[in-house]
Design an enzyme around this catalytic site. Structure first.
Site, PDB file in Angstrom:
ATOM      1  N   HIS A 214       0.855  -1.189   0.000  1.00  0.00           N
ATOM      2  CA  HIS A 214       0.000   0.000   0.000  1.00  0.00           C
ATOM      3  C   HIS A 214       0.895   1.244   0.000  1.00  0.00           C
ATOM      4  O   HIS A 214       2.019   1.202   0.508  1.00  0.00           O
ATOM      5  CB  HIS A 214      -0.886  -0.026   1.249  1.00  0.00           C
ATOM      6  CG  HIS A 214      -1.867   1.083   1.350  1.00  0.00           C
ATOM      7  ND1 HIS A 214      -1.531   2.307   1.884  1.00  0.00           N
ATOM      8  CD2 HIS A 214      -3.168   1.169   0.988  1.00  0.00           C
ATOM      9  CE1 HIS A 214      -2.590   3.096   1.842  1.00  0.00           C
ATOM     10  NE2 HIS A 214      -3.591   2.443   1.307  1.00  0.00           N
ATOM     11  N   PRO A 215       0.436   2.368  -0.549  1.00  0.00           N
ATOM     12  CA  PRO A 215       1.305   3.550  -0.668  1.00  0.00           C
ATOM     13  C   PRO A 215       1.996   4.021   0.608  1.00  0.00           C
ATOM     14  O   PRO A 215       3.103   4.572   0.517  1.00  0.00           O
ATOM     15  CB  PRO A 215       0.340   4.619  -1.201  1.00  0.00           C
ATOM     16  CG  PRO A 215      -0.625   3.851  -2.021  1.00  0.00           C
ATOM     17  CD  PRO A 215      -0.831   2.556  -1.280  1.00  0.00           C
ATOM     18  N   VAL A 216       1.399   3.835   1.790  1.00  0.00           N
ATOM     19  CA  VAL A 216       2.068   4.312   3.000  1.00  0.00           C
ATOM     20  C   VAL A 216       3.078   3.305   3.553  1.00  0.00           C
ATOM     21  O   VAL A 216       3.759   3.587   4.541  1.00  0.00           O
ATOM     22  CB  VAL A 216       1.055   4.687   4.114  1.00  0.00           C
ATOM     23  CG1 VAL A 216       0.176   5.829   3.676  1.00  0.00           C
ATOM     24  CG2 VAL A 216       0.231   3.479   4.544  1.00  0.00           C
ATOM     25  N   LYS A 217       3.177   2.135   2.924  1.00  0.00           N
ATOM     26  CA  LYS A 217       4.114   1.120   3.389  1.00  0.00           C
ATOM     27  C   LYS A 217       5.528   1.395   2.860  1.00  0.00           C
ATOM     28  O   LYS A 217       5.763   2.314   2.081  1.00  0.00           O
ATOM     29  CB  LYS A 217       3.652  -0.275   2.966  1.00  0.00           C
ATOM     30  CG  LYS A 217       2.290  -0.692   3.514  1.00  0.00           C
ATOM     31  CD  LYS A 217       2.267  -0.757   5.018  1.00  0.00           C
ATOM     32  CE  LYS A 217       1.096  -1.556   5.568  1.00  0.00           C
ATOM     33  NZ  LYS A 217      -0.237  -1.120   5.124  1.00  0.00           N
ATOM     34  N   HIS A 218       6.483   0.574   3.274  1.00  0.00           N
ATOM     35  CA  HIS A 218       7.883   0.765   2.896  1.00  0.00           C
ATOM     36  C   HIS A 218       8.094   0.699   1.383  1.00  0.00           C
ATOM     37  O   HIS A 218       8.905   1.437   0.824  1.00  0.00           O
ATOM     38  CB  HIS A 218       8.758  -0.297   3.569  1.00  0.00           C
ATOM     39  CG  HIS A 218       8.791  -0.217   5.058  1.00  0.00           C
ATOM     40  ND1 HIS A 218       7.693  -0.469   5.836  1.00  0.00           N
ATOM     41  CD2 HIS A 218       9.796   0.097   5.911  1.00  0.00           C
ATOM     42  CE1 HIS A 218       8.016  -0.317   7.114  1.00  0.00           C
ATOM     43  NE2 HIS A 218       9.291   0.022   7.182  1.00  0.00           N
TER      44      HIS A 218
END
Length: 385
Positions: free
Chosen positions: A190-194
């Site tokens: 997901h975009p907020v992940k690493h």
């Protein structure tokens, strides 16, 4: 100061170039980028096999299928996680039960796992889903020892922790999601992940049989493998041998993942530097509780979570300053769906106490020193009133 979110993807020109190159290629899906991404990710987390899928929730569902979760099977997980960690067992008709968290790590309390197992008749529970919450590596070695004693399966939810690790009892670095002490592990892109691919996920394992099941189930249960088919009418022929799903990742997403993976270690290092700056800034302020990280743990810091008494007040104060902090998580057992299953407030006192005070501050590799200092100043401004 422009608005600051709690998390943000970092897309470089090389990422854009990689996606554009794939758009111009012969394959947009089911092509060579998938295999390359899987192999490189497996190497990054130090595991034998990796299976790229549509998202982290899909990854969890496939794990439950591969481990043959049946209606009525009981599994354990933490209430401080995203709902998908629990829901995946329900998708297969199983039952999920919650175990309270450790007040320092915010991960599932291993001692309470064993207490629950000891007090239940043998064979009551089938497996455990521990979560590397916020990027803190749960001590999966200890959980494995408990699981082995009671013949339980393990799915490690490592969505928050690619690049994190702990040092085990033999002084070996164990990377989150390497499946040394779990049957399967899962990740999210997901975009907020690493690592960001828009949506996307990965399942890792060291078990060839489970790997083959995952590959089958993510593609409708369809195969062209002669060893699995009843008949073979020619090169075009395929058979659906199991009930599966279309849970595939596209080549465009895989290309982005491959490019992002090149900067993954650098990203974790930057997250750790940002965390150190937060911790140093708040270290002398009694009103702020910062994460506890022992020497044998390398925290991947998907989130930087503090605890304060007036969490709502601080949340609103930061929001007024265009700092969009977040709360991770509302305890899953207090959700209306799970309350209908018999869970209620008061069942997980440590998790519920944590929820009343927790707040995730901005944490992403491109957070500038100026932005972070602005966040720090606004937090201190509020708690000092």
């Amino acid at each position: 100061m422009k608005p600051i979110s709690y998390g943000r993807q970092s897309i470089a020109q090389e990422d854009i170039d990689a996606v554009v190159e794939t758009l111009k290629s012969e394959y947009l899906t089911q092509g060579p980028q998938i295999k390359e991404f899987e192999e490189k990710f497996a190497k990054y987390v130090d595991t034998k096999y990796a299976v790229a899928v549509a998202n982290g929730t899909v990854a969890l569902h496939l794990c439950a299928m591969a481990l043959d979760v049946q209606p009525g099977d009981k599994w354990l997980t933490t209430p401080i996680t995203f709902a998908a960690s629990a829901n995946c067992i329900k998708y297969c008709g199983g039952e999920i039960e919650f175990v309270d968290i450790d007040p320092e790590t915010y991960c599932i309390d291993i001692d309470k796992i064993e207490q629950k197992l000891i007090s239940a008749p043998a064979g009551t529970y089938k497996g455990i889903i521990p979560v590397d919450f916020a990027g803190y590596p749960v001590d999966i070695e200890k959980i494995y020892a408990v699981a082995k004693k009671y013949d339980l399966k393990i799915i490690e939810d490592a969505c928050h922790a690619p690049g994190g690790y702990f040092i085990d009892s033999k002084e070996i670095n164990q990377k989150c999601g390497n499946s040394r002490f779990a049957d399967l592990a899962i990740f999210s892109f997901h975009p907020v992940k690493h690592i960001a691919t828009g949506e996307g996920g990965m399942v890792t394992t060291n078990d060839k049989e489970l790997y083959d099941k995952l590959c089958l189930y993510r593609t409708h249960g369809i195969t062209k493998d002669e060893n699995l088919m009843d008949e073979n009418h020619g090169g075009w022929y395929y058979e659906m041998v199991e009930l599966g799903y279309n849970y595939r990742l596209s080549d465009m997403q895989a290309a982005l993942g491959i490019s992002q993976l090149k900067r993954a270690a650098e990203g974790v290092s930057q997250r750790q530097k940002i965390a150190d700056s937060y911790t140093k800034a708040f270290s002398e302020i009694e009103e702020i509780q910062t994460p506890v990280v022992p020497k044998n743990v390398s925290h991947a810091y998907h989130l930087y979570v503090i605890q304060v008494d007036d969490r709502k007040g601080l949340y609103e104060h930061l929001r007024e300053a265009k700092i969009f902090s977040q709360v991770h998580y509302i305890p899953v057992h207090t959700m209306p769906y799970y309350k209908k299953q018999g869970w209620k407030k008061g069942d997980m006192p440590v998790a519920e106490a944590y929820y009343k005070k927790c707040l995730s501050l901005p944490m992403f590799p491109t957070l500038s020193n100026e932005e972070q200092q602005y966040v720090i100043n606004k937090v201190i401004e509020f708690v000092s009133k």
